[in-house]
Design a protein around this motif. Structure first.
Motif, short mmCIF file in Angstrom:
data_model
loop_
_atom_site.label_atom_id
_atom_site.label_comp_id
_atom_site.label_asym_id
_atom_site.label_seq_id
_atom_site.Cartn_x
_atom_site.Cartn_y
_atom_site.Cartn_z
N ILE B 33 0.85 -1.20 0.00
CA ILE B 33 0.00 0.00 0.00
C ILE B 33 0.88 1.25 0.00
N VAL B 38 0.21 5.48 -0.65
CA VAL B 38 -0.84 5.75 0.35
C VAL B 38 -0.33 5.30 1.71
N THR B 42 -3.79 5.01 7.00
CA THR B 42 -4.99 5.60 6.40
C THR B 42 -5.81 4.55 5.68
N ALA B 43 -5.11 3.70 4.90
CA ALA B 43 -5.81 2.67 4.12
C ALA B 43 -6.54 1.70 5.05
N TYR B 44 -5.86 1.26 6.11
CA TYR B 44 -6.50 0.30 7.03
C TYR B 44 -7.64 0.96 7.81
N GLU B 46 -9.54 3.31 6.62
CA GLU B 46 -10.64 3.37 5.64
C GLU B 46 -11.27 1.99 5.47
N MET B 47 -10.41 0.95 5.49
CA MET B 47 -10.92 -0.41 5.34
C MET B 47 -11.84 -0.77 6.51
N PRO B 309 -12.49 -2.91 1.53
CA PRO B 309 -11.95 -2.12 0.42
C PRO B 309 -12.96 -1.78 -0.67
#
Lengths: 36, 311
Positions: B33, B38, B42-44, B46-47, B309
């Motif tokens: 990621i 990214v 942040t990605a986790y 959002e997940m 996701p």
């Protein structure tokens, strides 16, 4: 998530596949111990 | 350095192993990621928000977890006896197809018809795995190959049926089977969401599998066959009978997953109705260390990863 961050949703498949591989390694070290 | 087999596996290791595996997997995926530019945090985040951030997302996640619990149980039961059932996907589809086929024209009231359709889905899944199990017991044919290849045969057969005799004439050309009768749709567990009582069926199935494996003679024979087949045979356990019983139970659970998915979510069968529930069930079973209670937790984790996701 994929729309907000731009990371493709296929990352889910990658995470699940990595979980399987790391779990197999973890099971190896659960069954065996490393000896010098 | 050498590897030495542990005489006794401590309980803390059994609990820590899946948690460590998931943590390492998330770190490795985080590197990918980050390579995409990214922040992994942040990605986790959002997940997690995508899977658990609202009432709708939680119910969607649990809807996705339902077939995963059942296919995970199917894999866990088989793997405990060292029967390598890789055919959960095919058993899922055959259970779904038989349920839609019979459920379209079954003349029974809903409360009677639903268990009948689930039983038919289970029977079809069990029968599909009985073949490879028989080939292994009779001719030592590797069940990894036969169950894996049967997946493709079954999905092609499903495609044949939904383009032919089971084609839904009201689907506007979309390749879908005829739907089950409205009386046989599973009631919602939470109003105005897709979460249905199939989730409770899956939880009850996990409890039943735990009871069978931990508290019955058959469960003890299954564990013995998995731990040491030669010793089990020497102790008087009939390996063919035990392995065939395990195959029938495992196939029935995967068939039930297909049946519940049709009755609760899709109504009809399409070749794209499963995003790999059968294969993901193997991951679920391994993450759960083949324990039925762990299967529920692992299925919810995998469902969170799958649902999170999606945009």
């Amino acid at each position: 998530m994929s729309r907000a961050t731009g990371v493709p949703s296929f990352i889910a498949d990658v995470i699940v596949a990595l979980c399987l591989l790391t779990m197999l390694v973890a099971l190896l070290f659960t069954t065996y111990r490393v000896r010098r | 350095m050498r590897l030495e087999r542990r005489a006794h596996v401590p309980l803390y290791l059994v609990v820590v192993a899946p948690l460590a595996a998931v943590a390492v997997a998330l770190i490795l995926a985080g590197a990918l990621i980050a390579a995409a530019g990214v922040s992994p945090a942040t990605a986790y985040a959002e997940m997690l928000r995508g899977a658990l951030g609202s009432r709708l997302s939680v119910t969607e996640m649990l809807t996705r977890a339902t077939p995963l619990i059942l296919t995970g149980l199917a894999a866990a039961v088989a793997f405990r006896a060292r029967l390598w059932n890789i055919g959960g996907e095919g058993q899922f589809f055959v259970g779904a197809l038989v349920t839609a086929w019979v459920g379209h024209s079954l003349a029974l009231p809903g409360p009677v018809g639903i268990p009948v359709l689930m039983a038919l889905g289970m029977a079809s899944g069990a029968l599909l795995l009985a073949g490879p199990a028989y080939l292994r017991l009779r001719f030592s044919v590797d069940e990894v190959v036969t169950t894996l290849l049967l997946n493709f045969i079954v999905i092609l057969f499903v495609g044949l049926m939904i383009e032919g005799p089971l084609r839904d004439p009201l689907a506007f050309g979309w390749p879908s089977s005829v739907p089950v009768d409205g009386d046989f749709r599973l009631p919602d567990l939470v109003a105005r969401t897709r979460l249905h009582i199939g989730f409770l069926v899956a939880i009850v199935a996990a409890g039943a599998v735990w009871l069978i494996l931990a508290r019955t003679v058959f469960g003890a024979e299954t564990r013995a066959a998995g731990l040491n087949a030669s010793a089990a045979a020497f102790a008087g356990i009939s390996l063919p009978r035990t392995l065939m019983g395990v195959a029938l139970l495992s196939g029935a659970l995967a068939g039930l997953a297909g049946s519940v998915e049709v009755l609760g979510v899709t109504a009809g069968v399409t070749t794209t109705m499963s995003p790999g529930f059968g294969y993901a069930g193997i991951v679920v079973a391994m993450l759960a260390a083949l324990h039925p209670a762990g299967v529920v937790a692992a299925a919810i984790f995998v469902a969170t990863v799958f649902v999170g996701p999606t945009p």
